[in-house]
Design a protein around this motif. Structure first.
Motif, PDB file in Angstrom:
ATOM      1  N   ALA A 130       4.492  -8.772  -3.937  1.00  0.00           N
ATOM      2  CA  ALA A 130       4.234  -8.623  -2.530  1.00  0.00           C
ATOM      3  C   ALA A 130       5.062  -7.322  -1.920  1.00  0.00           C
ATOM      4  N   TYR A 131       6.021  -7.011  -2.215  1.00  0.00           N
ATOM      5  CA  TYR A 131       6.733  -5.708  -2.034  1.00  0.00           C
ATOM      6  C   TYR A 131       5.863  -4.299  -2.346  1.00  0.00           C
ATOM      7  N   ALA A 132       5.477  -4.624  -3.568  1.00  0.00           N
ATOM      8  CA  ALA A 132       4.755  -3.267  -4.450  1.00  0.00           C
ATOM      9  C   ALA A 132       3.693  -3.418  -3.433  1.00  0.00           C
ATOM     10  N   ARG A 133       2.778  -4.414  -3.147  1.00  0.00           N
ATOM     11  CA  ARG A 133       1.468  -4.177  -2.845  1.00  0.00           C
ATOM     12  C   ARG A 133       1.585  -3.573  -1.457  1.00  0.00           C
ATOM     13  N   ALA A 134       2.543  -4.099  -0.432  1.00  0.00           N
ATOM     14  CA  ALA A 134       2.800  -3.758   0.800  1.00  0.00           C
ATOM     15  C   ALA A 134       3.269  -1.884   0.745  1.00  0.00           C
ATOM     16  N   LEU A 135       3.978  -1.837  -0.174  1.00  0.00           N
ATOM     17  CA  LEU A 135       4.272  -0.475  -0.175  1.00  0.00           C
ATOM     18  C   LEU A 135       3.282   0.682  -0.669  1.00  0.00           C
ATOM     19  N   ILE A 136       2.628   0.260  -1.911  1.00  0.00           N
ATOM     20  CA  ILE A 136       1.396   0.978  -2.316  1.00  0.00           C
ATOM     21  C   ILE A 136       0.326   1.171  -1.250  1.00  0.00           C
ATOM     22  N   GLY A 137       0.106  -0.281  -0.758  1.00  0.00           N
ATOM     23  CA  GLY A 137      -1.032  -0.205   0.118  1.00  0.00           C
ATOM     24  C   GLY A 137      -1.007   0.425   1.501  1.00  0.00           C
ATOM     25  N   GLY A 138       0.447   0.672   2.006  1.00  0.00           N
ATOM     26  CA  GLY A 138       0.654   1.237   3.226  1.00  0.00           C
ATOM     27  C   GLY A 138       1.078   2.910   2.855  1.00  0.00           C
ATOM     28  N   ARG A 169      17.778  -2.164   3.858  1.00  0.00           N
ATOM     29  CA  ARG A 169      17.382  -2.312   5.264  1.00  0.00           C
ATOM     30  C   ARG A 169      16.115  -1.834   5.619  1.00  0.00           C
ATOM     31  N   ARG A 170      15.544  -0.972   4.999  1.00  0.00           N
ATOM     32  CA  ARG A 170      14.141  -0.397   5.281  1.00  0.00           C
ATOM     33  C   ARG A 170      13.163  -1.415   5.321  1.00  0.00           C
ATOM     34  N   ALA A 171      12.601  -1.990   6.186  1.00  0.00           N
ATOM     35  CA  ALA A 171      11.348  -3.061   6.032  1.00  0.00           C
ATOM     36  C   ALA A 171      10.356  -2.477   5.717  1.00  0.00           C
ATOM     37  N   VAL A 172       9.538  -3.199   4.502  1.00  0.00           N
ATOM     38  CA  VAL A 172       8.468  -3.114   3.946  1.00  0.00           C
ATOM     39  C   VAL A 172       7.570  -4.377   4.102  1.00  0.00           C
ATOM     40  N   GLY A 173       6.432  -4.266   4.515  1.00  0.00           N
ATOM     41  CA  GLY A 173       5.521  -5.304   4.681  1.00  0.00           C
ATOM     42  C   GLY A 173       5.924  -6.372   5.924  1.00  0.00           C
ATOM     43  N   SER A 174       6.866  -7.043   5.683  1.00  0.00           N
ATOM     44  CA  SER A 174       7.115  -7.951   6.688  1.00  0.00           C
ATOM     45  C   SER A 174       8.597  -8.621   6.293  1.00  0.00           C
ATOM     46  N   LYS A 175       9.269  -9.459   7.158  1.00  0.00           N
ATOM     47  CA  LYS A 175      10.571  -9.914   7.026  1.00  0.00           C
ATOM     48  C   LYS A 175      10.459 -10.907   5.962  1.00  0.00           C
ATOM     49  N   GLU A 176       9.567 -11.794   5.659  1.00  0.00           N
ATOM     50  CA  GLU A 176       9.643 -12.442   4.631  1.00  0.00           C
ATOM     51  C   GLU A 176       9.386 -11.916   3.290  1.00  0.00           C
ATOM     52  N   ILE A 177       8.644 -10.607   3.357  1.00  0.00           N
ATOM     53  CA  ILE A 177       8.333 -10.173   1.999  1.00  0.00           C
ATOM     54  C   ILE A 177       9.966  -9.371   1.619  1.00  0.00           C
ATOM     55  N   LYS A 226      -8.748  -0.743  -2.205  1.00  0.00           N
ATOM     56  CA  LYS A 226      -8.156  -2.110  -2.417  1.00  0.00           C
ATOM     57  C   LYS A 226      -8.078  -2.312  -3.973  1.00  0.00           C
ATOM     58  N   GLN A 227      -9.075  -1.612  -4.454  1.00  0.00           N
ATOM     59  CA  GLN A 227      -9.114  -1.858  -6.103  1.00  0.00           C
ATOM     60  C   GLN A 227      -8.083  -0.794  -6.703  1.00  0.00           C
ATOM     61  N   ARG A 228      -7.939   0.320  -6.167  1.00  0.00           N
ATOM     62  CA  ARG A 228      -6.821   1.154  -6.738  1.00  0.00           C
ATOM     63  C   ARG A 228      -5.513   0.403  -6.479  1.00  0.00           C
ATOM     64  N   VAL A 229      -5.254   0.123  -5.289  1.00  0.00           N
ATOM     65  CA  VAL A 229      -4.192  -0.638  -4.897  1.00  0.00           C
ATOM     66  C   VAL A 229      -3.698  -1.642  -6.027  1.00  0.00           C
ATOM     67  N   ALA A 230      -4.671  -2.527  -6.392  1.00  0.00           N
ATOM     68  CA  ALA A 230      -4.470  -3.615  -7.110  1.00  0.00           C
ATOM     69  C   ALA A 230      -4.271  -3.136  -8.648  1.00  0.00           C
ATOM     70  N   GLU A 231      -4.867  -2.031  -8.845  1.00  0.00           N
ATOM     71  CA  GLU A 231      -4.618  -1.648 -10.374  1.00  0.00           C
ATOM     72  C   GLU A 231      -3.240  -1.035 -10.385  1.00  0.00           C
ATOM     73  N   LEU A 232      -2.770  -0.488  -9.410  1.00  0.00           N
ATOM     74  CA  LEU A 232      -1.342   0.036  -9.405  1.00  0.00           C
ATOM     75  C   LEU A 232      -0.289  -0.981  -9.417  1.00  0.00           C
ATOM     76  N   VAL A 233      -0.647  -2.039  -8.731  1.00  0.00           N
ATOM     77  CA  VAL A 233       0.241  -3.197  -8.512  1.00  0.00           C
ATOM     78  C   VAL A 233       0.502  -4.028  -9.860  1.00  0.00           C
ATOM     79  N   GLU A 234      -0.856  -4.270 -10.416  1.00  0.00           N
ATOM     80  CA  GLU A 234      -0.693  -4.736 -11.861  1.00  0.00           C
ATOM     81  C   GLU A 234       0.012  -3.815 -12.649  1.00  0.00           C
ATOM     82  N   ALA A 235      -0.261  -2.696 -12.841  1.00  0.00           N
ATOM     83  CA  ALA A 235       0.508  -1.799 -13.772  1.00  0.00           C
ATOM     84  C   ALA A 235       2.009  -1.766 -13.251  1.00  0.00           C
ATOM     85  N   ARG A 236       2.588  -1.738 -12.421  1.00  0.00           N
ATOM     86  CA  ARG A 236       3.955  -2.018 -12.022  1.00  0.00           C
ATOM     87  C   ARG A 236       4.537  -3.184 -12.236  1.00  0.00           C
ATOM     88  N   MET A 237       3.764  -4.206 -12.372  1.00  0.00           N
ATOM     89  CA  MET A 237       4.186  -5.685 -12.752  1.00  0.00           C
ATOM     90  C   MET A 237       4.473  -5.760 -14.201  1.00  0.00           C
TER      91      MET A 237
END
Length: 276
Positions: free
Chosen positions: A120-128, A170-178, A135-146
């Motif tokens: 979730a953190y990687a997706r928020a970071l890459i997608g943002g 302390r740097r918020a990425v995505g959301s508080k829950e992420i 969306k497809q490239r974000v998904a590819e990069l997240v998969e490769a990172r995982m």
């Protein structure tokens, strides 16, 4: 949804896999829909893979090996090469070295180190990021990172050290829950026997010395006991093998590690932040 432009962007490995999958499917007299049913995908997904509109995912390669691989192991071997095709250009030279490393020592300042990121953190970071990616490239990069996470329980064991600047925690990425999930995961990683996780406190500069202000760095020891340094900045990377330069970076990292909080104190701080 598969992108038409992927047909021209697909790497050589993806094209070979596509051609081989089609040949083996036809040899075994399977339609795209029948193969899809065997591997848990739609016929359209199989078609997209065979035309390189959507190259095979890591999971699809596993299923292809099981269903039509004929025990040859070619789809299994292709997984690493397909994964490398999905990495951003700046990381492609370092990725295969990372997977074979005997030891990794890293200092990260801005965000949580990629190897330690949750999905979730990687997706928020890459997608943002900017410029924005599809969306497809974000998904590819997240998969490769995982997929890099196999390094944590690889045999032979790799020794992993990370000094993480407190600002990244302390740097918020995505959301508080992420962020909370990411902090909890960091503690879990830090408790692994082959991992040492330390935090560089924000107030370190008040002591008059801060060895980490030159920026982030990763040091790697290869199976041949060669040492390299890897640097990234603004979508550019530098892989350094010159012994004199690597020695300088090694000494700097040693000072960074010495100036950071100890492992137990570091995990305590991360747990505290996760609870806030």
């Amino acid at each position: 949804m598969a992108r038409a432009e992927n047909k021209t962007e697909a790497g050589g490995t993806a094209r070979v896999v596509a051609a081989l999958a089609k040949a083996l499917r036809e040899q075994q007299r399977l339609s795209q829909e029948e193969l899809g049913a065997l591997i848990g995908y739609t016929g359209s997904a199989v078609s997209a893979m065979e035309t390189c509109a959507q190259p095979a995912s890591d999971q699809m390669l596993i299923k292809l090996e099981e269903s039509i691989g004929l025990g040859l192991g070619v789809f299994e071997k292709a997984r690493g090469y397909i994964r490398a095709d999905k990495y951003p250009p700046l990381f492609k030279d370092f990725a295969p070295l990372e997977q074979k490393a005997l030891s990794l020592q890293s200092y990260a300042m801005l965000v949580v180190h990629g190897l330690f990121q949750t999905e979730a953190y990687a997706r928020a970071l890459i997608g943002g990021g900017y410029p924005p990616l599809s969306k497809q490239r974000v998904a590819e990069l997240v998969e490769a990172r995982m997929t890099r996470k196999s390094l944590f329980d690889r045999d032979p064991t790799v020794l992993i050290e990370l000094v993480l600047d407190e600002s990244a925690l302390r740097r918020a990425v995505g959301s508080k829950e992420i962020m909370r999930e990411q902090l909890i995961r960091l503690v879990e990683y830090g408790e692994l026997r082959n991992v040492t996780l330390q935090v560089m406190p924000l107030a370190r500069g008040l002591r008059g010395e801060h060895a980490g202000l030159h920026g982030e760095i990763t040091l790697l020891e290869s199976p041949d006991h060669e040492h390299v340094a890897y640097l990234e900045a603004q979508d550019e990377s530098l892989l350094i093998s010159d012994p004199a330069k690597v020695t300088t970076y090694t000494h700097r990292y040693a000072k960074i590690r010495a100036q950071a909080l100890g492992p137990d104190e570091s995990l305590g701080l991360i747990e505290q932040l996760a609870g806030e």
